[in-house]
Design a protein around this motif. Structure first.
Motif, PDB file in Angstrom:
ATOM      1  N   HIS A  57      62.515  21.622  35.972  1.00 18.88           N
ATOM      2  CA  HIS A  57      61.577  20.645  36.107  1.00 18.88           C
ATOM      3  C   HIS A  57      61.639  20.080  37.465  1.00 18.88           C
ATOM      4  CE1 HIS A  57      59.104  16.959  35.145  1.00 18.88           C
ATOM      5  NE2 HIS A  57      58.963  17.484  33.944  1.00 18.88           N
ATOM      6  N   PRO A  58      60.363  19.738  37.945  1.00 23.36           N
ATOM      7  CA  PRO A  58      60.410  19.077  39.240  1.00 23.36           C
ATOM      8  C   PRO A  58      61.337  17.789  39.432  1.00 23.36           C
ATOM      9  CG  PRO A  58      58.140  19.626  38.742  1.00 23.36           C
ATOM     10  CD  PRO A  58      59.015  19.852  37.523  1.00 23.36           C
ATOM     11  N   GLN A  59      61.426  17.113  38.268  1.00 23.05           N
ATOM     12  CA  GLN A  59      62.433  15.989  38.245  1.00 23.05           C
ATOM     13  C   GLN A  59      63.718  16.343  38.468  1.00 23.05           C
ATOM     14  OE1 GLN A  59      61.248  13.701  34.901  1.00 23.05           O
ATOM     15  NE2 GLN A  59      59.513  12.579  35.795  1.00 23.05           N
ATOM     16  N   ALA A  60      64.277  17.542  38.260  1.00 24.90           N
ATOM     17  CA  ALA A  60      65.611  18.010  38.468  1.00 24.90           C
ATOM     18  C   ALA A  60      66.029  17.729  39.794  1.00 24.90           C
ATOM     19  CB  ALA A  60      65.955  19.167  37.883  1.00 24.90           C
ATOM     20  N   ILE A  61      65.032  17.845  40.906  1.00 24.69           N
ATOM     21  CA  ILE A  61      65.295  17.836  42.499  1.00 24.69           C
ATOM     22  C   ILE A  61      65.240  16.856  43.032  1.00 24.69           C
ATOM     23  CG2 ILE A  61      64.542  19.382  44.311  1.00 24.69           C
ATOM     24  CD1 ILE A  61      65.399  21.197  41.997  1.00 24.69           C
ATOM     25  N   ASP A  62      66.354  16.559  44.187  1.00 25.17           N
ATOM     26  CA  ASP A  62      66.240  15.242  44.885  1.00 25.17           C
ATOM     27  C   ASP A  62      65.232  15.535  46.050  1.00 25.17           C
ATOM     28  OD1 ASP A  62      66.748  13.067  46.266  1.00 25.17           O
ATOM     29  OD2 ASP A  62      69.248  13.118  46.136  1.00 25.17           O
ATOM     30  N   PHE A  63      63.904  15.467  45.916  1.00 24.60           N
ATOM     31  CA  PHE A  63      63.110  15.743  46.923  1.00 24.60           C
ATOM     32  C   PHE A  63      63.147  14.848  48.008  1.00 24.60           C
ATOM     33  CE2 PHE A  63      60.773  18.220  43.582  1.00 24.60           C
ATOM     34  CZ  PHE A  63      60.717  19.526  44.248  1.00 24.60           C
ATOM     35  N   ASP A  64      63.488  13.426  47.848  1.00 25.02           N
ATOM     36  CA  ASP A  64      63.826  12.624  48.691  1.00 25.02           C
ATOM     37  C   ASP A  64      64.894  12.995  49.593  1.00 25.02           C
ATOM     38  OD1 ASP A  64      61.957  10.562  47.797  1.00 25.02           O
ATOM     39  OD2 ASP A  64      63.428   9.428  46.851  1.00 25.02           O
ATOM     40  N   LEU A  65      65.937  13.425  49.376  1.00 32.14           N
ATOM     41  CA  LEU A  65      66.931  14.048  50.103  1.00 32.14           C
ATOM     42  C   LEU A  65      66.454  15.150  50.859  1.00 32.14           C
ATOM     43  CD1 LEU A  65      69.842  13.483  51.384  1.00 32.14           C
ATOM     44  CD2 LEU A  65      70.623  15.024  49.353  1.00 32.14           C
ATOM     45  N   LEU A  66      65.863  16.066  50.192  1.00 33.41           N
ATOM     46  CA  LEU A  66      65.543  17.322  50.905  1.00 33.41           C
ATOM     47  C   LEU A  66      64.365  16.889  52.075  1.00 33.41           C
ATOM     48  CD1 LEU A  66      64.982  20.348  51.355  1.00 33.41           C
ATOM     49  CD2 LEU A  66      63.503  20.406  49.277  1.00 33.41           C
ATOM     50  N   GLY A  67      63.441  15.938  51.801  1.00 32.24           N
ATOM     51  CA  GLY A  67      62.493  15.429  52.955  1.00 32.24           C
ATOM     52  C   GLY A  67      63.328  14.774  54.033  1.00 32.24           C
ATOM     53  N   LYS A 162      60.105  29.730  30.622  1.00 33.52           N
ATOM     54  CA  LYS A 162      58.750  30.288  30.602  1.00 33.52           C
ATOM     55  C   LYS A 162      57.868  29.218  30.717  1.00 33.52           C
ATOM     56  CE  LYS A 162      55.617  33.200  28.073  1.00 33.52           C
ATOM     57  NZ  LYS A 162      55.072  34.069  29.433  1.00 33.52           N
ATOM     58  N   PRO A 163      57.791  27.815  29.729  1.00 30.02           N
ATOM     59  CA  PRO A 163      56.966  26.996  29.965  1.00 30.02           C
ATOM     60  C   PRO A 163      57.054  25.996  31.189  1.00 30.02           C
ATOM     61  CG  PRO A 163      58.694  26.535  28.122  1.00 30.02           C
ATOM     62  CD  PRO A 163      58.714  27.828  28.598  1.00 30.02           C
ATOM     63  N   MET A 164      58.085  25.854  31.721  1.00 25.86           N
ATOM     64  CA  MET A 164      58.216  25.309  33.059  1.00 25.86           C
ATOM     65  C   MET A 164      57.542  26.142  34.095  1.00 25.86           C
ATOM     66  SD  MET A 164      59.554  22.382  32.566  1.00 25.86           S
ATOM     67  CE  MET A 164      58.679  22.320  30.919  1.00 25.86           C
ATOM     68  N   HIS A 165      57.880  27.511  34.195  1.00 20.82           N
ATOM     69  CA  HIS A 165      57.109  28.443  35.100  1.00 20.82           C
ATOM     70  C   HIS A 165      55.558  28.034  34.838  1.00 20.82           C
ATOM     71  CE1 HIS A 165      56.600  31.880  37.723  1.00 20.82           C
ATOM     72  NE2 HIS A 165      55.603  32.106  36.820  1.00 20.82           N
ATOM     73  N   ASP A 166      55.205  28.152  33.616  1.00 18.61           N
ATOM     74  CA  ASP A 166      53.846  28.340  33.515  1.00 18.61           C
ATOM     75  C   ASP A 166      53.092  26.843  33.880  1.00 18.61           C
ATOM     76  OD1 ASP A 166      54.045  30.803  32.582  1.00 18.61           O
ATOM     77  OD2 ASP A 166      53.726  30.374  30.437  1.00 18.61           O
ATOM     78  N   GLN A 167      53.817  25.816  33.567  1.00 15.29           N
ATOM     79  CA  GLN A 167      53.295  24.451  33.852  1.00 15.29           C
ATOM     80  C   GLN A 167      53.554  24.048  35.397  1.00 15.29           C
ATOM     81  OE1 GLN A 167      54.813  21.645  31.350  1.00 15.29           O
ATOM     82  NE2 GLN A 167      53.801  19.636  32.185  1.00 15.29           N
ATOM     83  N   PHE A 168      54.731  24.365  36.107  1.00 16.97           N
ATOM     84  CA  PHE A 168      54.915  23.890  37.306  1.00 16.97           C
ATOM     85  C   PHE A 168      54.766  24.942  38.506  1.00 16.97           C
ATOM     86  CE2 PHE A 168      56.833  20.719  34.388  1.00 16.97           C
ATOM     87  CZ  PHE A 168      56.159  19.681  34.870  1.00 16.97           C
ATOM     88  N   ILE A 169      55.561  26.090  38.223  1.00 18.00           N
ATOM     89  CA  ILE A 169      55.924  26.884  39.244  1.00 18.00           C
ATOM     90  C   ILE A 169      54.499  27.830  39.516  1.00 18.00           C
ATOM     91  CG2 ILE A 169      57.241  28.852  40.269  1.00 18.00           C
ATOM     92  CD1 ILE A 169      59.540  27.377  38.008  1.00 18.00           C
TER      93      ILE A 169
END
Ligand code: UZR
Ligand code: MG
Length: 202
Positions: A57-67, A162-169
């Motif tokens: 899920h996108p929320q698992a990622i620390d996008f702030d730090l990556l940015g 599978k559900p996360m892939h279809d919904q987000f990726i």
């Protein structure tokens, strides 16, 4: 600096594509940033709690730090890339000193789901492989390299991957500049990407 984002579902062959791209490029001109390094720090949770986290899920990622890190690299500064442990399901205490390079490749399943991160990529690549192909590769990898069993991997695939892939990726494919068909390893596509990079480097 050229920042290239490479996304695509689990088992699509991102890591292989990245390795093939950098293999023939001048050493020291290409750096790699893996989305795995930027999973949220879960040190406040127990192991049992961490195992149940949805890592797709996108929320698992620390996008702030990556940015922040991508911004620093663009400014020519080095970063301390976190190091992640798949056995602990957590960020380790180690970091990897990562210097800015002419070409920075950012790879991961979810990297194109975040608009701010997406905007930082000069070239966006999506690697496509069919879901049966990806499941086969994921099964082999998790059993051979990550100590999981058949039942566990199939369960996770069905309930989460599978559900996360279809919904987000999969939907992030529409942002891609280049889509690489990778049911079979695609040497022509890799050559094309390499040519584009060499062109920018030269
Ligand atoms: P690729 N992942 C783990 O297996 N353990 C973790 O602690 C963190 C992530 C997996 C994650 C995702 N899902 O499907 C995969 N789970 O790493 C993405 N569970 O990596 O693109 O190389 O398949
Ligand atoms: Mg990978």
């Amino acid at each position: 600096m050229l920042i290239i984002g490479i996304a695509g579902g689990t088992g699509c062959g991102k890591t292989t594509v990245v390795n093939q791209i950098i293999n023939e490029l001048p050493q020291g001109e290409v750096g790699i940033i893996s989305q795995d390094s930027y999973y949220n720090d879960l040190s406040h949770l127990s192991y049992k709690e961490r195992v149940n986290i949805n890592f797709d899920h996108p929320q698992a990622i620390d996008f702030d730090l990556l940015g922040k890190h991508l911004t620093k690299l663009r400014q020519g500064k080095a970063i301390e890339q976190p190091v992640y442990s798949f056995t602990e399901h957590n960020r380790t205490k180690d970091t990897l000193l990562t210097h800015p390079r002419k070409v920075m490749i950012v790879e991961g399943i979810l990297i194109m789901t975040n608009p701010a991160i997406r905007d930082m990529f000069d070239i966006k690549i999506y690697v496509h492989a069919d879901s049966d192909e990806r499941l086969i590769r994921r099964l082999k990898r998790d059993i051979n390299e990550r100590g999981r069993d058949l039942e566990e991997v199939l369960n996770r695939y069905q309930t989460t991957l599978k559900p996360m892939h279809d919904q987000f990726i999969e939907p992030t494919k529409e942002y891609a500049d280049i889509i690489i068909p990778n049911n079979k390893y695609n040497t022509v596509a890799v050559d094309i990407v390499r040519t584009i990079i060499n062109d920018k480097l030269g």
